[in-house]
Structure formats: C-alpha cells, structure tokens
Design an enzyme around this catalytic site. Structure first.
Site, short mmCIF file in Angstrom:
data_model
loop_
_atom_site.label_atom_id
_atom_site.label_comp_id
_atom_site.label_asym_id
_atom_site.label_seq_id
_atom_site.Cartn_x
_atom_site.Cartn_y
_atom_site.Cartn_z
N GLU A 151 1.15 -1.19 -0.49
CA GLU A 151 -0.21 0.30 0.09
C GLU A 151 0.97 1.41 0.09
OE1 GLU A 151 -3.95 1.67 1.90
OE2 GLU A 151 -2.39 0.87 3.40
N ALA A 285 1.58 -1.09 11.32
CA ALA A 285 1.02 -1.83 11.12
C ALA A 285 0.40 -1.83 9.34
CB ALA A 285 0.27 -2.43 11.71
N MET A 286 0.22 -2.99 8.79
CA MET A 286 -0.87 -2.74 7.76
C MET A 286 -1.73 -3.88 7.40
SD MET A 286 -1.48 -2.04 4.65
CE MET A 286 -2.25 -2.59 3.89
N ASN A 288 -2.85 -6.15 5.42
CA ASN A 288 -2.69 -6.95 4.49
C ASN A 288 -3.74 -7.86 4.97
OD1 ASN A 288 -0.31 -5.90 3.10
ND2 ASN A 288 0.21 -6.22 5.31
N GLU A 321 -6.47 -2.07 12.50
CA GLU A 321 -5.90 -3.19 11.34
C GLU A 321 -6.74 -4.36 10.99
OE1 GLU A 321 -3.63 -2.10 9.42
OE2 GLU A 321 -2.84 -0.42 10.83
N HIS A 324 -10.14 -3.33 9.73
CA HIS A 324 -9.98 -2.77 8.39
C HIS A 324 -10.35 -4.08 7.43
CE1 HIS A 324 -7.88 0.91 7.31
NE2 HIS A 324 -7.17 0.42 8.16
N GLU A 343 -9.53 4.71 5.92
CA GLU A 343 -9.01 5.32 7.09
C GLU A 343 -9.68 5.91 8.34
OE1 GLU A 343 -6.49 4.06 7.30
OE2 GLU A 343 -5.35 3.21 5.44
#
Length: 760
Positions: A151, A285-286, A288, A321, A324, A343
């Site tokens: 991202e 953090a992401m 995924n 997270e 999401h 977001e």
C-alpha cells in the site's frame, strides 16, 4: 522503412497518445485471477518470478497495459482460452515515469478470456516498500529476511499487475524459501515441497481482493495461537525467544474479530488471521488481508518493559488493523480519492472497539486528542478536503495524513452522534452487505445512511468532505435570544466567509438535563431560550446572570466555539464550580487556546483559564493542558523570551497538585489512566526544569543503572528519568555521562520497547 519499423513507430505514437500520463489503466483488459510464483535469493538480494494472470478482454485491442516498476521483464505471452492460441508481443515497453508495462501485439486480441504470462526479476530493495529485505539477529549474526509493503501502489514493484484498488481479483501465491524459514502469506498453506535446502510453499487461493493487500513474509519466528468463537485460527508470529510477548496482541485480535463480526452482522471473511512482527517496517502496521504486518515495537508487549501508553496504543492499533478486514479489505474504496473511507472509518471504529473492550480507559475522552490534531492541521491555509482528487496514483502517499485519519474519524464520530448509535450501526451493516467483495465511493455510504436514517446525509456531509477547513461558531446572547454565526476558522487569524457548513449544533443550558440539537445550515441562526424553558423534571429555568451555555456538548462536533465575553465568564465559573464534564472542560480549554493562537483572544485570557484547571486529575484534560504549556513556551521563546522563566514557573505550579497526588510509584489497584498521567506529568516537570522532579529522577536513574530490575523506576516513569539525565545536567561532563549511560542501556537491552524509549 520496413513494415515492422513503421508498425512500431505507429504503436509508439498510439502509446504516447493513449497511455502516457493517464490517471487510470485502460479498461479493455480486466484481471480475474493471479497465479504468482516468487523465488527470492536472500544472499544475492534479488528475486525472480512468474505471474499468470487470467484476463477478460472487454474489447478488441492490440495492447495490454498494466503496472510495473523497477522490474526486468524477460518473457511475456497471451493465450486465448477460446482457441488456445499463444500470442507473443512484438515489443516489451517499460515506462518507469508512468509505472506501466505496455505489451503491443501485431494482431488485435479478441474479446473473451485468456491468460497473460510474464517472467520477471527484480532486486530485494532496502527501502521498506514493495518486496524488500530486512535483517534479524541470529545470535550475533545478522541475517536477511523478506517482507512486503504494497500500500498504496507498490505491488507493481514485486510483480506486474493491475495495481488499482477497484481491479480486484483472486490470488494464488507460491514462494521458494530456505527450509529453516517460515513462509507466510494471506491464506493458509495448501502445499509444501522440499528440494534440498529450499522449500516451495503454495498457499490457498484468496477471495477477491485488491493488489495492495497481497503480502508475503519470510523469516524465523516463534508463534502463539488461539481460535475465535467462529472457528477462525489466529496466530501471532514473534522473533525467536519472544513468544510470550505476542500473547497480549493475540488476545486483542481474538476479541476484535468477535466484536466486529457482531457489530457488522457479518463474520470475518477469511479462514485465518496471522499477525507478524518484523524488525524493519515503514509504518506501525499494515492490514494485508489475513496477514497483518507490524513493526516489532508495535506488536510485542513486555510486562516489565512496556509502558501503559504502549499497551493502550497496541489495543487501538490492533482494532484498527482488524477493522480494515471489513472497512477496506472486504469493501474497498473505488479509487484513492476515497481513501478516507478506509482510514477515517477504521480510526473511528478502533476507538469504538477499544471502548467496548476496555471501558475503564475512557477512550472517547482520549479521542479528543485525535480531534484536536485534526482541527489543528485543518485550520491551516494549506489544508485540503478529506476527499482529494488523486490524479496520479503515486501521489496518493501524500494523502495519508491527519486530514484523512484524524479529521476523517472526527466527522464520522460527529455523524454517529447526530444520527444515533443504533441507526449508524444498522446503516454500516447494510453498507457491508451491499458492497461486500466490491468497491464503493463516499456517495455510496451516504446513500445507505440516508436510506436507513431518513436523513439527507449526502447534502450534510458533502460540506465536510468535499471542502477544506471547518467553522468557528460565534455565540451571543441578546434579549434571551441565542445567536449563532459561522465562519471558517484559520489559525492565521485571517477572516474567511467563503465557505459554509451544515453544522450539527448541540448545546446545554445550565445543566446536562437541558439539551438541544439542531442543524445550522446557514451563516447565521438564532432561537429563543424559552425553547429550553423546562428541565427534564419540569422545573423552569432561571434566566439569571449565572446561567451558562455550553455549545458542542462532549466535543462531538468538528468545529470551534467562540463565546462573547459574558458567556465565556459564566462558562469559566461553571468550570470552577465543577458543573461540566471533563470532556467539555477539555473543549473549552482547547477552543480558547486555538482562539488565542489565531490572535482572536489575548494570551492573558488563556492563562487565566488554565489557572482554574490546577486541581484537575482527569488524564485527557491534563494531557491537553500539558500540550498547551509546551505550545505556549515554543512561541514565547522567540516572541517574548523575557517571560519564559515566569511561564515555566506558572506551568510547574499548575501541575503540583496532580504530581503530588500521583507520586513516582504506582499504587496497587490504581487505574490505567493514573499510570498514563503519572508518566506524562513527571516528564513535563522534568522538561520544564522542576528541581524536585529532576533530583528525584536522577536518584532513581542511578538506582536503575545499578540494578535494571529496581522497582524504583517503572516503565511508565523511565522516560522522565531519561529526559532528566539528558536535558537537565549542569555541565558538559555530566551531560556526556547521561548520554553514555543511555547509550549503555540501549546497547545492553534486547527489549525493543526499551530501545525505542532510549532512542526517543
């Protein structure tokens, strides 16, 4: 000129006219599924790969155009499913400026399905984006591992793809890895084959998702695991030997999954959820899909080393997270213009979830710090709307800012407050069901909210998302009429009446029992106090000189309030008499500071108001008070340097009551908020140069140097001692001693929490 050269020249002309400088990829080829095989070489720090992309050709075309960046393309071919005919491109054109790969063919490809196969290679970069390498310690030896961060638009650095959020597809990922490493991706392992010291790990095919959510990690890990009430296997992968430091994160993830499944009336959409801590990562953090990647210091929780603030942050980040996976992964923004749908909503709901899981944190009061940051950045002349047109995908990185996250989440909270919790939750559940596995725009969400609530949400909210800034509401009382006037608030103090907002105004009159809510849709508005002439128990209001009015109840609205002098004086008295909640006291203080900063009120007004807060013990309120102290000193150091010492003495006096109540050491059974407040107050007093705090800090620091397990310096108070050691020594030699001592602590500690504290 040969026919082939003429053909290439013509195709180059077409490419320059049709494909260069475009916002989006052409729509004549749409990806349906990817088979991706990656072969990283951790010693040479490069990788090769093959991707087979099943496409639907929607109109005859002589070109296939997709994204690619910093990859070497070795071979490419397209095979039509209708006649099994394999077509080779007559050229391979890589345009790094537009980050596209153009494959021209001598004959048009017919409408229908087919498979595009590309063989490619690239470097495992060290820039923490795309497919990158980082290092971990095996004993005293540094070794390479790999991770991904795609991202917003960096999947194209790992494999050629249609790297746009709306072009969802399924993914089957396979990767070669040294046998001693753990391989992780979005889905569970489907197959593993060992060839000597290399294994090929193939993962199950994913459901539909955007390219930016694809992820791969190779490393050495321990893990802990648990299963949710819905049977979802959840794992936390930690560095070797730190398995126990993943247990708190695991419990948070399991709680969050169960909570969101219930809130959205829709179960978690994947068979597993992994979280992995990597030593080098560009963000916190992401999200995924099915594989959330964290920076180590964000995920790991050490009871001895982690402060209360770090533990709280992990709860919020984890909820963000995990959320999401509904807001962003399951329902994805159609284009980066609508990034805030990801977001802003994930930020808002992370606080909602944390409040449900840990009500003792009073997290909505702390959310006001988020609102304040959003208000601060959006008061700048150079701010931008929440929805900002993204012409080139690469520019989207500039929109991951406080307007997107903090203003975005604040206006969501404002709308939730206006519509009511039950209607808002019902609307979000309906939105999820309608757009699951697909994409949505901001207007789609407003449409669902309008349908469920019966309120014209789109006309109200467009003023908040499509234009920058926010209003300051001026409030006056004339002959028992309350008058309201809105104008754009700018921290520069410049007047601006060009913009107008539809503002949900909330107010209370002398008591929380007497409350009114209405929409201010024009520049000015007014109503008579007799509209609120009865309290909830039927007692009439006394319209005396002491009657106070508080606008923006509990600070639920994203705007500032400026009261005329007599109303401001009455409100200040209400603060002194403790008639207001901590959140409303916070709002009054924050608004006066902002008005002072913009030169609409004198500094003396602000200092006089701050003085009445000296007996407060609320964490969020005192935290804001301390931030304001820092801000005043920052300006005063340049503007009125002769006043700095007096200001410091005044600020120290404001904190003496709370510092005395809390002390240096925790009390059995004390609240989490007391632990947070203790650390911040002692740190502020150390920065302000309070002799008593500095002397005590240095004594405790010396005890800590002699015994790292001493109970005299907890994780929450350690930063204050470190700052005292570095900033408040009297000579060059002692400052050097403080620096060397901290450097020694850093080098000797193997806890990422301690290393981070020293570095900060």
């Amino acid at each position: 000129m040969s026919h082939k050269k003429m053909e290439k020249k013509q195709q180059k002309k077409i490419m320059e006219q049709e494909f260069k400088g475009q916002t989006r990829l052409p729509k004549f080829a749409i990806p349906k599924s990817y088979n991706l095989y990656l072969q990283p070489d951790l010693f040479a720090c490069n990788f090769s790969g093959t991707v087979e992309i099943r496409l639907t050709i929607t109109e005859p075309t002589s070109f296939i155009v997709l994204n690619s960046l910093e990859l070497i393309i070795h071979e490419a071919s397209f095979t039509s499913e209708s006649n099994d005919q394999k077509c080779l491109p007559i050229d391979v054109v890589v345009d790094d400026e537009d980050e596209i790969l153009v494959l021209p063919f001598d004959e048009p490809i017919s409408v229908g399905d087919g498979v595009l196969k590309i063989e490619f290679s690239g470097s495992l970069n060290e820039h923490l984006r795309g497919f990158y390498r980082c290092t971990y310690l095996d004993g005293e030896t540094k070794k390479n591992m790999v991770a991904t961060q795609f991202e917003a638009v960096d999947a194209r650095r790992c494999f050629p793809c249609w790297d746009e959020p709306a072009l969802k597809a399924t993914f089957r990922v396979a990767i070669d890895a040294p046998v001693e490493l753990t391989a992780l991706s979005n889905m569970p392992v489907a197959d593993e084959k060992i060839h000597g010291n290399i294994k090929t790990v193939t993962f199950q095919e994913s459901p539909l998702m955007s390219t930016y959510l694809v992820a791969v990690v190779l490393g050495v890990f321990d893990h802990v695991e648990q299963t949710t009430s819905d049977g979802i296997k959840v794992r936390v992968y930690c560095p070797k030997g730190k398995r126990d430091e993943g247990k708190y994160a695991l419990s948070l993830a399991v709680k969050s999954l169960d909570l969101f499944s219930q809130y959205f009336s829709m179960g978690y959409p994947l068979p597993k959820l992994d979280m992995v801590a990597v030593p080098e990562f560009s963000g916190g953090a992401m999200e995924n899909n099915g594989l959330i990647i964290f920076r180590e210091n964000e995920l790991l929780q050490n009871d001895l080393m982690s402060s209360a603030s770090r533990k709280q942050r992990l709860a919020i980040v984890m909820a963000h997270e995990v959320a999401h996976h509904w807001f962003g992964n399951l329902v994805t923004m159609e284009w980066w213009t609508h990034l805030w749908l990801n977001e802003g909503f994930a930020t808002w709901i992370s606080y909602l979830a944390t409040d449900i899981m840990f009500p003792e944190l009073k997290i909505w009061a702390q959310f006001l710090q988020m609102v304040t940051s959003g208000l601060r950045i959006d008061a700048l002349q150079g701010s931008h709307p929440i929805e900002i047109e993204v012409k080139y995908a690469r520019l989207v990185n500039e929109t991951f800012d406080d307007v997107c996250y903090k203003k975005g989440s604040s206006v969501v909270r404002m709308l939730q407050g206006y519509l009511g919790d039950a209607i808002f939750q019902k609307s979000l559940s309906a939105y999820m069901k309608r757009y699951a596995w697909g994409n949505a725009k901001t207007e789609d969400l407003w449409s669902v909210l309008s349908e469920v609530s019966g309120v014209r949400v789109n006309s109200m909210m467009d003023s908040w998302t499509k234009q920058k800034g926010y209003p300051v509401i001026s409030v006056k009382l004339k002959d028992q009429f309350l008058e309201f006037e809105q104008a754009q608030f700018l921290s520069s103090g410049q007047a601006s009446n060009d913009a107008n907002w539809i503002v949900p105004i909330t107010l209370i009159l002398g008591s929380y029992k007497r409350r009114k809510t209405f929409l201010l849709e024009t520049e000015v508005g007014r109503f008579h106090l007799s509209d609120l002439d009865q309290s909830s128990n039927g007692d009439p209001i006394s319209f005396g000189e002491d009657l106070w009015i508080k606008v923006n109840v509990e600070q639920s609205g994203f705007y500032r309030v400026k009261y005329e002098n007599k109303l401001a004086a009455r409100l200040k008295k209400a603060v002194v008499d403790n008639q207001l909640s901590a959140t409303d006291k916070f709002g009054i203080l924050d608004d006066v500071f902002a008005l002072c900063e913009s030169c609409e009120l004198p500094l003396s007004n602000l200092l006089s108001l701050m003085d009445v807060y000296r007996k407060e013990l609320d964490y969020a309120l005192l935290s804001r008070l301390m931030d304001i102290c820092y801000s005043i000193l920052e300006v005063s150091t340049d503007a009125i340097p002769g006043s700095v010492n007096d200001l410091k003495a005044f600020f120290i006096s404001l904190l003496q009551f709370s510092a005395g109540k809390l002390g240096w050491e925790s009390v059995p059974g004390e609240s989490h908020l007391d632990a947070l407040l203790r650390g911040e107050i002692l740190l502020t007093l150390a920065v302000l140069g309070h002799d008593g705090t500095i002397n005590e800090a240095m004594n405790r620091f010396e005890a800590f140097l002699n015994d790292r397990n001493t109970p005299f310096l907890s994780a929450d108070t350690r930063k204050a001692a470190y700052v005292a050691a570095m900033r408040n020594s009297n000579s060059t030699n002692t400052k050097r001693d403080g620096f060397e001592s901290l450097l020694k602590i850093y080098r000797e500690s193997d806890a990422v929490q301690e290393k981070e504290r020293v570095l900060r």
